[in-house]
Design a protein around this motif. Structure first.
Motif, PDB file in Angstrom:
ATOM      1  N   VAL A   1      40.352 106.846   1.949  1.00 31.52           N
ATOM      2  CA  VAL A   1      40.788 107.345   3.608  1.00 31.52           C
ATOM      3  C   VAL A   1      42.142 107.933   3.465  1.00 31.52           C
ATOM      4  N   LYS A   2      43.040 107.255   2.921  1.00 33.89           N
ATOM      5  CA  LYS A   2      44.688 107.881   3.174  1.00 33.89           C
ATOM      6  C   LYS A   2      44.673 108.996   2.201  1.00 33.89           C
ATOM      7  N   SER A   3      43.868 109.005   1.135  1.00 35.98           N
ATOM      8  CA  SER A   3      44.128 110.444   0.348  1.00 35.98           C
ATOM      9  C   SER A   3      43.325 111.741   0.826  1.00 35.98           C
ATOM     10  N   ILE A   4      42.271 111.342   1.517  1.00 35.26           N
ATOM     11  CA  ILE A   4      41.331 112.634   2.137  1.00 35.26           C
ATOM     12  C   ILE A   4      42.170 112.986   3.544  1.00 35.26           C
ATOM     13  N   THR A   5      42.705 111.957   4.228  1.00 35.57           N
ATOM     14  CA  THR A   5      43.509 112.488   5.259  1.00 35.57           C
ATOM     15  C   THR A   5      44.747 113.310   5.051  1.00 35.57           C
ATOM     16  N   ASN A   6      45.624 112.774   4.087  1.00 35.62           N
ATOM     17  CA  ASN A   6      46.513 113.515   3.589  1.00 35.62           C
ATOM     18  C   ASN A   6      46.165 115.066   3.040  1.00 35.62           C
ATOM     19  N   HIS A   7      44.854 115.122   2.358  1.00 36.79           N
ATOM     20  CA  HIS A   7      44.447 116.356   2.022  1.00 36.79           C
ATOM     21  C   HIS A   7      43.943 117.384   2.905  1.00 36.79           C
ATOM     22  N   SER A   8      42.994 116.619   3.981  1.00 36.57           N
ATOM     23  CA  SER A   8      42.319 117.591   4.678  1.00 36.57           C
ATOM     24  C   SER A   8      42.705 117.295   6.275  1.00 36.57           C
ATOM     25  N   GLU A   9      43.130 118.486   7.006  1.00 36.14           N
ATOM     26  CA  GLU A   9      43.228 118.366   8.459  1.00 36.14           C
ATOM     27  C   GLU A   9      41.989 117.740   9.436  1.00 36.14           C
ATOM     28  N   PHE A  10      40.865 118.193   8.700  1.00 39.65           N
ATOM     29  CA  PHE A  10      39.582 117.985   9.217  1.00 39.65           C
ATOM     30  C   PHE A  10      39.390 116.693   9.667  1.00 39.65           C
ATOM     31  N   PHE A  11      39.889 115.617   8.746  1.00 42.46           N
ATOM     32  CA  PHE A  11      39.420 114.155   8.902  1.00 42.46           C
ATOM     33  C   PHE A  11      40.574 113.403   9.561  1.00 42.46           C
ATOM     34  N   ARG A  12      41.693 114.210   9.950  1.00 40.55           N
ATOM     35  CA  ARG A  12      42.531 113.535  11.073  1.00 40.55           C
ATOM     36  C   ARG A  12      42.023 113.702  12.510  1.00 40.55           C
ATOM     37  N   MET A  13      42.641 112.671  13.259  1.00 41.03           N
ATOM     38  CA  MET A  13      42.284 112.562  14.596  1.00 41.03           C
ATOM     39  C   MET A  13      42.949 113.867  15.393  1.00 41.03           C
ATOM     40  N   ARG A  14      42.157 114.368  16.210  1.00 42.22           N
ATOM     41  CA  ARG A  14      42.644 115.726  16.837  1.00 42.22           C
ATOM     42  C   ARG A  14      42.270 115.570  18.359  1.00 42.22           C
ATOM     43  N   ILE A  15      43.108 116.178  19.097  1.00 43.50           N
ATOM     44  CA  ILE A  15      42.809 116.489  20.705  1.00 43.50           C
ATOM     45  C   ILE A  15      41.961 117.432  20.928  1.00 43.50           C
TER      46      ILE A  15
END
Length: 434
Positions: free
Chosen positions: A97-111
């Motif tokens: 989860v940490k690696s993918i979140t740092n790699h792709s903006e798609f998996f970050r929580m957005r507004i």
């Protein structure tokens, strides 16, 4: 209600226009047109605007429930339930989860545009893992994770691409020098085969939604439905060292081998050096255990079809037992990731390829995390860059020479004969194979 005029009114107008005998035809036409205009106005006012429907899924509630169930300090479900549901330990999942979140903006929580919080990384990656692990329809996760069907499918696609981009270089790599040394020692101790690098075989993945125009080339008589083939090499610790996926299912193992990049490094002279001695004979190439369909090459060791000599009978027993490593790897892969066990429901081959390679990468990650797989990998140990040459005759002659050595039948038979003597000397007529 429809925005078009009532068909009965139109038919009545046509009937009146055709009737020239009546004197009040014009009045009737005007009356019918007024009725149609009133009907059209009423229909238009009752129509709803065509817009996308919105469902308030309460995404925050889904995140809180998921977090409390598996990731809180005192989760509802303990670690062994987590491993059962996610197919891996919690620590490994959180690293992913940490690696993918740092790699792709798609998996970050957005507004979103309405100012509401979107889906959390845990929800997105959990949905992708659940689809891979259970092979379930995408809309099955809506009630628990609070995620729509199209969003779930998009999460799966993005997750597969991220896993391949981040971990593909490490967990889909060819064996380097340290790996080769480990594989030789592992198979010598566990199976008694000196110089063995692994076992090779092919697996079919049924393709339910294969386009009709392609079914002829993807279907084979013994399969009964369209399939896509995977060629793999696995070691005794179930690590999948080589994966070549995407060949149409009408091929057999030999056709797949002819298209496979398995021996590219050997032919180009960049494969790690393998030196071993069996029964007093020196050999310079590692080999793979294979079944009867594979050719008699120096890099394959096959069994005997109907042996009668005790030595050959013992060799057949040991070879077929060791060759089950790749079958076990296929079984574990399909049991762990049910999406590759059931029929594939996607339409595009590229998406199926991403799913298959993602499952293999996650499989190898779990093997490394929980088993005795290779640990001495370094990014600096990648295969060397192959220089580009323009038609040098000397290099081409070396290529032909290495290809002839690779396909040498005499070396194949000599190696198998020496292995027969070695296996008999080590195990003899004992049933104990350790």
């Amino acid at each position: 209600m429809s925005q078009y005029p009532n068909p009965s009114l139109i038919e009545e107008v046509k009937k009146i226009l055709a009737d020239e005998m009546e004197d009040d035809t014009e009045d009737q036409i005007m009356m019918l047109l007024e009725q149609w205009q009133m009907h059209h106005t009423t229909s238009s006012s009752n129509m709803h605007p065509r817009s996308r429907r919105y469902y308030d899924r309460e995404r925050g509630v889904g995140h809180v429930r998921l977090f409390n169930d598996y990731f809180a300090d005192n989760p509802v479900y303990p670690s062994h339930i987590f491993r059962q549901q996610f197919r891996m330990r919690r620590e490994l999942f959180l690293r992913i989860v940490k690696s993918i979140t740092n790699h792709s903006e798609f998996f970050r929580m957005r507004i979103d545009a309405a100012g509401k919080k979107g889906l959390s990384p845990l929800q997105k990656i959990t949905s992708a893992i659940r689809l891979l692990a259970y092979g379930a329809p995408a809309d099955q996760l809506d009630e628990y994770i609070r995620m729509g069907e199209t969003t779930t499918i998009e999460c799966l696609s993005q997750f597969c691409r991220c896993v391949i981009d981040i971990y593909g270089a490490q967990y889909l790599r060819r064996p380097n020098a340290n790996d080769v040394e480990h594989l030789l020692n592992l198979h010598s101790e566990r199976h008694g085969f000196l110089g063995m690098l692994g076992s090779i075989d092919c697996m079919h993945w049924q393709w339910r939604n294969c386009p009709m125009a392609w079914k002829g080339q993807f279907a084979r008589g013994d399969q009964g439905s369209p399939t896509i083939m995977l060629e793999a090499v696995a070691s005794a610790d179930l690590w999948i060292w080589h994966a070549f996926f995407g060949v149409v299912g009408s091929n057999n193992d030999i056709n797949v081998l002819n298209q496979s990049p398995l021996f590219n490094d050997v032919l180009q002279g960049y494969a790690p050096d393998v030196q071993f001695m069996v029964n007093g004979t020196q050999f310079s190439k590692g080999y793979y255990l294979a079944d009867d369909i594979y050719p008699e090459w120096a890099t394959f060791v096959k069994s005997f079809s109907s042996p009668r000599d005790p030595k050959r009978i013992k060799f057949k027993q040991m070879q077929e037992t060791a060759r089950k490593d790749v079958e076990r790897a296929f079984g574990v892969l399909q049991s762990r990731w049910a999406i590759v066990r059931g029929p594939a429901r996607f339409w595009h081959r590229a998406k199926l390829k991403d799913i298959m390679y993602t499952c293999i990468i996650l499989h190898n990650m779990i093997v490394k995390d929980e088993g005795d797989a290779i640990r001495n990998w370094d990014a600096d140990d990648d295969d060397p860059t192959i220089p580009v040459t323009q038609g040098l005759a000397e290099n081409f002659q070396y290529y032909l020479q290495r290809n002839a050595e690779l396909c040498d039948r005499e070396v194949h038979h000599q190696l198998r004969s020496d292995l027969v003597e070695h296996i008999w000397e080590r195990f003899g007529g004992n049933n104990n194979e350790n």
